[in-house]
Design a protein around this motif. Sequence first.
Motif, mmCIF file in Angstrom:
data_model
loop_
_atom_site.group_PDB
_atom_site.id
_atom_site.type_symbol
_atom_site.label_atom_id
_atom_site.label_comp_id
_atom_site.label_asym_id
_atom_site.label_seq_id
_atom_site.Cartn_x
_atom_site.Cartn_y
_atom_site.Cartn_z
ATOM 1 N N ILE A 11 13.605 4.429 -35.531
ATOM 2 C CA ILE A 11 12.832 5.214 -36.485
ATOM 3 C C ILE A 11 12.955 4.541 -37.852
ATOM 4 C CG2 ILE A 11 12.565 7.483 -37.579
ATOM 5 C CD1 ILE A 11 11.996 7.520 -34.558
ATOM 6 N N PHE A 12 11.827 4.330 -38.506
ATOM 7 C CA PHE A 12 11.820 3.696 -39.820
ATOM 8 C C PHE A 12 11.688 4.705 -40.952
ATOM 9 C CE2 PHE A 12 10.482 0.492 -36.815
ATOM 10 C CZ PHE A 12 11.182 -0.622 -37.212
ATOM 11 N N ASN A 13 11.270 5.916 -40.626
ATOM 12 C CA ASN A 13 11.017 6.954 -41.623
ATOM 13 C C ASN A 13 12.265 7.827 -41.787
ATOM 14 O OD1 ASN A 13 10.245 9.620 -42.586
ATOM 15 N ND2 ASN A 13 8.138 8.916 -42.399
ATOM 16 N N PHE A 44 17.998 6.254 -32.283
ATOM 17 C CA PHE A 44 18.275 7.419 -31.452
ATOM 18 C C PHE A 44 18.149 7.022 -29.989
ATOM 19 C CE2 PHE A 44 16.865 9.113 -35.471
ATOM 20 C CZ PHE A 44 17.632 10.250 -35.656
ATOM 21 N N ARG A 45 18.721 7.828 -29.110
ATOM 22 C CA ARG A 45 18.573 7.602 -27.671
ATOM 23 C C ARG A 45 17.175 8.052 -27.257
ATOM 24 N NH1 ARG A 45 19.089 10.133 -22.888
ATOM 25 N NH2 ARG A 45 19.781 12.112 -23.728
ATOM 26 N N GLN A 46 16.469 7.185 -26.571
ATOM 27 C CA GLN A 46 15.112 7.472 -26.114
ATOM 28 C C GLN A 46 15.118 8.592 -25.075
ATOM 29 O OE1 GLN A 46 11.934 7.520 -26.616
ATOM 30 N NE2 GLN A 46 11.431 5.379 -26.377
ATOM 31 N N GLU A 51 10.464 12.127 -27.900
ATOM 32 C CA GLU A 51 9.059 11.784 -28.136
ATOM 33 C C GLU A 51 8.232 13.032 -28.438
ATOM 34 O OE1 GLU A 51 7.717 8.840 -28.507
ATOM 35 O OE2 GLU A 51 9.540 7.738 -27.989
ATOM 36 N N LYS A 52 8.498 14.099 -27.713
ATOM 37 C CA LYS A 52 7.785 15.367 -27.933
ATOM 38 C C LYS A 52 8.050 15.894 -29.345
ATOM 39 C CE LYS A 52 7.672 20.093 -26.196
ATOM 40 N NZ LYS A 52 8.276 21.046 -25.283
ATOM 41 N N TYR A 57 6.465 16.699 -35.133
ATOM 42 C CA TYR A 57 6.688 16.399 -36.560
ATOM 43 C C TYR A 57 5.459 15.730 -37.161
ATOM 44 C CZ TYR A 57 8.593 14.209 -40.747
ATOM 45 O OH TYR A 57 8.804 13.796 -42.042
ATOM 46 N N LEU A 58 4.896 14.761 -36.470
ATOM 47 C CA LEU A 58 3.768 14.006 -37.000
ATOM 48 C C LEU A 58 2.478 14.829 -37.053
ATOM 49 C CD1 LEU A 58 4.411 10.548 -35.334
ATOM 50 C CD2 LEU A 58 4.885 11.234 -37.693
#
Length: 60
Positions: A11-13, A44-46, A51-52, A57-58
């Motif tokens: 994650i870059f954000n 983070f652990r994938q 992903e959900k 969030y997005l």
Amino acid sequence: MNKNKTDNKIIFNQALAGYLMMQGFILKKMERNEKCPDKNVFIFRQSENLEKTIKQYLSK
């Protein structure tokens, strides 16, 4: 099962990383961003749940 980089989500954000931690996801590691040394990347652990949560969030 082989452990490799695909088991991680980078994650870059910073705000998203904070949101994920507030949702209970555990930060595996934080590193300096190689392309932008004044910033960090958050690892983070994938998982499907991760992903959900990112999609939720997005979509806000």
